[in-house]
Design an enzyme around this catalytic site. Structure first.
Site, PDB file in Angstrom:
ATOM      1  N   TYR A 216       0.820  -1.216   0.000  1.00  0.00           N
ATOM      2  CA  TYR A 216       0.000   0.000   0.000  1.00  0.00           C
ATOM      3  C   TYR A 216       0.851   1.262   0.000  1.00  0.00           C
ATOM      4  CZ  TYR A 216      -3.898  -3.074   1.164  1.00  0.00           C
ATOM      5  OH  TYR A 216      -4.833  -4.072   1.149  1.00  0.00           O
TER       6      TYR A 216
ATOM      7  N   LYS B 201       3.561 -15.527   2.270  1.00  0.00           N
ATOM      8  CA  LYS B 201       3.525 -16.199   0.963  1.00  0.00           C
ATOM      9  C   LYS B 201       4.973 -16.406   0.554  1.00  0.00           C
ATOM     10  CE  LYS B 201       1.237 -17.551  -2.767  1.00  0.00           C
ATOM     11  NZ  LYS B 201       0.455 -18.798  -2.774  1.00  0.00           N
TER      12      LYS B 201
ATOM     13  N   ASP C 230      -2.889 -18.294   1.064  1.00  0.00           N
ATOM     14  CA  ASP C 230      -4.000 -18.948   0.360  1.00  0.00           C
ATOM     15  C   ASP C 230      -4.610 -20.042   1.230  1.00  0.00           C
ATOM     16  OD1 ASP C 230      -1.462 -19.982   0.028  1.00  0.00           O
ATOM     17  OD2 ASP C 230      -1.766 -20.707  -2.007  1.00  0.00           O
TER      18      ASP C 230
ATOM     19  N   ASP D  39      -5.567  -7.181   5.532  1.00  0.00           N
ATOM     20  CA  ASP D  39      -6.762  -6.472   5.066  1.00  0.00           C
ATOM     21  C   ASP D  39      -7.823  -7.482   4.633  1.00  0.00           C
ATOM     22  OD1 ASP D  39      -8.496  -4.589   4.126  1.00  0.00           O
ATOM     23  OD2 ASP D  39      -7.185  -3.803   2.556  1.00  0.00           O
TER      24      ASP D  39
ATOM     25  N   ASP E 205     -11.267  -9.020   7.012  1.00  0.00           N
ATOM     26  CA  ASP E 205     -12.649  -8.874   6.549  1.00  0.00           C
ATOM     27  C   ASP E 205     -13.325 -10.239   6.435  1.00  0.00           C
ATOM     28  OD1 ASP E 205     -12.452  -6.138   6.400  1.00  0.00           O
ATOM     29  OD2 ASP E 205     -13.400  -6.008   4.427  1.00  0.00           O
TER      30      ASP E 205
END
Ligand code: NAD
Length: 356
Positions: free
Chosen positions: A138, A189, A221, A245, A249
């Site tokens: 970001y 990852k 994943d 993020d 959620d």
């Protein structure tokens, strides 16, 4: 203790008013606390032409904690990007270096039927996600959209972490685990992304300081899949900004309603911003029907993490459980046939439960 109160837009002022009733009760019991309100978000654009006015930032810098409502609304969506309400919150997080975002996802026993997942999968769920909030893709450079030598448009973002950014949030993960069931799952990852290989290496280094916490690693994943397959296997998850993020959620939906979930964003000095995870809900704003419990539980997190009053945090949490036990429901958590309470009836009920 000085608390900055930034109610913001939409349902923000309605639900913050209910959290302030709880603070008023503690004040009447002798808690030495001073609250100061300031504008942020859309209302700050309306009043001052800036979603984070200088006076608001100063107030926050001089406070022990920030109680934040929510910001945004469709009337601001066409403003230039730097004037949008969301920019005010992002700047506040960056200015105060609020790098550790703690998001508990807990299913209250009374609401285990409210999730879209089977009750037996989510009943008793109690996860804490620790998300890094001020780094990663970001904020990394280079970024942007440019035209390459072949005349094709190319979009670029850069995933980047230095070891210190990883180390400091890893400590938060281990400490959160230490205060709970002592199990920390670090999500990365590393099989394809070097930045997250470093993430894993640094988390392993930090783990030497926490021999009492069981550390595991999971690829993102797989973590996304495990969160819906068997979410109760997790105690604390620590991860970077992008993965956090998305996973937080996903985890919020395990609990049934976005109106129940608080969050804390903290810096190294212990200053924190405490807010519900939801937005300003313009579709229901002004109708007195918003669920104030995420805001009230954010206040509980403020007591726990910034004001070091775990006793008051527990009282608030027990009062919330008490009102759910009594059967009080705002529209978002009511099932068919249940009586629906207004925002202020729910807030009053929590205060009454605290008094009892
Ligand atoms: P939202 O979270 O505001 O609302 C999503 C849905 O959940 C809506 O149907 C809403 O009515 C419902 N909901 C949210 N909170 C509720 C509550 N306490 N009680 C009952 N129902 C509730 O998300 P959105 O509609 O995508 O965004 C609306 C605005 O909020 C946008 O401007 C967005 O940018 C902003 N936003 C702000 C924050 C923040 O302040 N940190 C976070 C997310 C979105």
């Amino acid at each position: 203790m000085k608390i900055a109160v930034l109610a913001g837009d939409g349902i923000g002022p309605e639900i913050v008013a209910e959290a302030l009733k709880v603070l008023a009760l503690f004040k009447s019991e002798g808690l030495d606390i001073e609250t100061t309100a300031a504008d942020v978000g859309g209302i700050a654009v309306d009043h001052h032409g800036d979603p984070l006015p200088e006076a608001t930032l100063k107030l926050c810098q001089m406070s022990d904690a920030i109680l934040f409502g929510s910001i945004g609304g469709p009337q601001y969506d066409t403003l230039p990007r730097e004037l949008r309400p969301e920019r005010g919150l992002l700047r506040l997080r960056k200015e105060l270096d609020l790098f550790a975002n703690l998001r508990p996802a807990r299913v209250f026993p009374q609401l285990s039927g409210a999730s879209t997942l089977k009750p037996e999968v989510v009943a008793g769920l109690d996860i804490m996600i620790v998300r890094e909030l001020t780094g990663d893709i970001y904020f990394g450079h280079p970024r942007g959209i440019a035209v390459n030598a072949a005349g094709l448009r190319v979009g670029t973002n850069t995933m980047v972490y230095d070891e210190e950014e990883i180390r400091r949030v890893a400590h938060w993960g281990f400490q959160a685990a230490r205060a709970r069931r002592r199990e920390l799952c670090s999500v990365d990852k590393m099989n394809v992304l070097e930045a997250t290989q470093l993430w894993r290496d640094v988390v392993v280094e930090v783990s030497a300081e926490y021999p009492d916490v069981k550390l595991t690693h999971m690829l993102v994943d797989n973590a996304a899949m495990q969160l819906v397959r068997n979410p109760k296997q997790f105690d604390v998850i620590v991860t970077g900004n992008l993965f956090g993020d998305i996973l937080s959620d996903e985890a919020s939906m395990l609990t049934g309603s976005i109106g129940m979930l608080p969050s804390a964003s903290l810096n190294a000095a212990g200053l924190g911003l405490f807010e519900p995870i939801h937005g300003s809900a313009p579709d229901i704003a002004g109708r007195g029907i918003a669920n104030p419990l995420a805001q009230i539980l954010s206040l509980a997190m403020m007591f726990q993490y910034s004001l070091r009053r775990a006793d008051l945090a527990q009282r608030v949490e027990r009062a919330v459980e008490g009102v759910l036990e009594q059967g009080l429901r705002t529209a978002d958590i009511a099932t068919k046939g249940e009586t629906v309470s207004s925002t202020s009836e729910m807030g009053d009920a929590v205060v009454a439960a605290l008094r009892a």
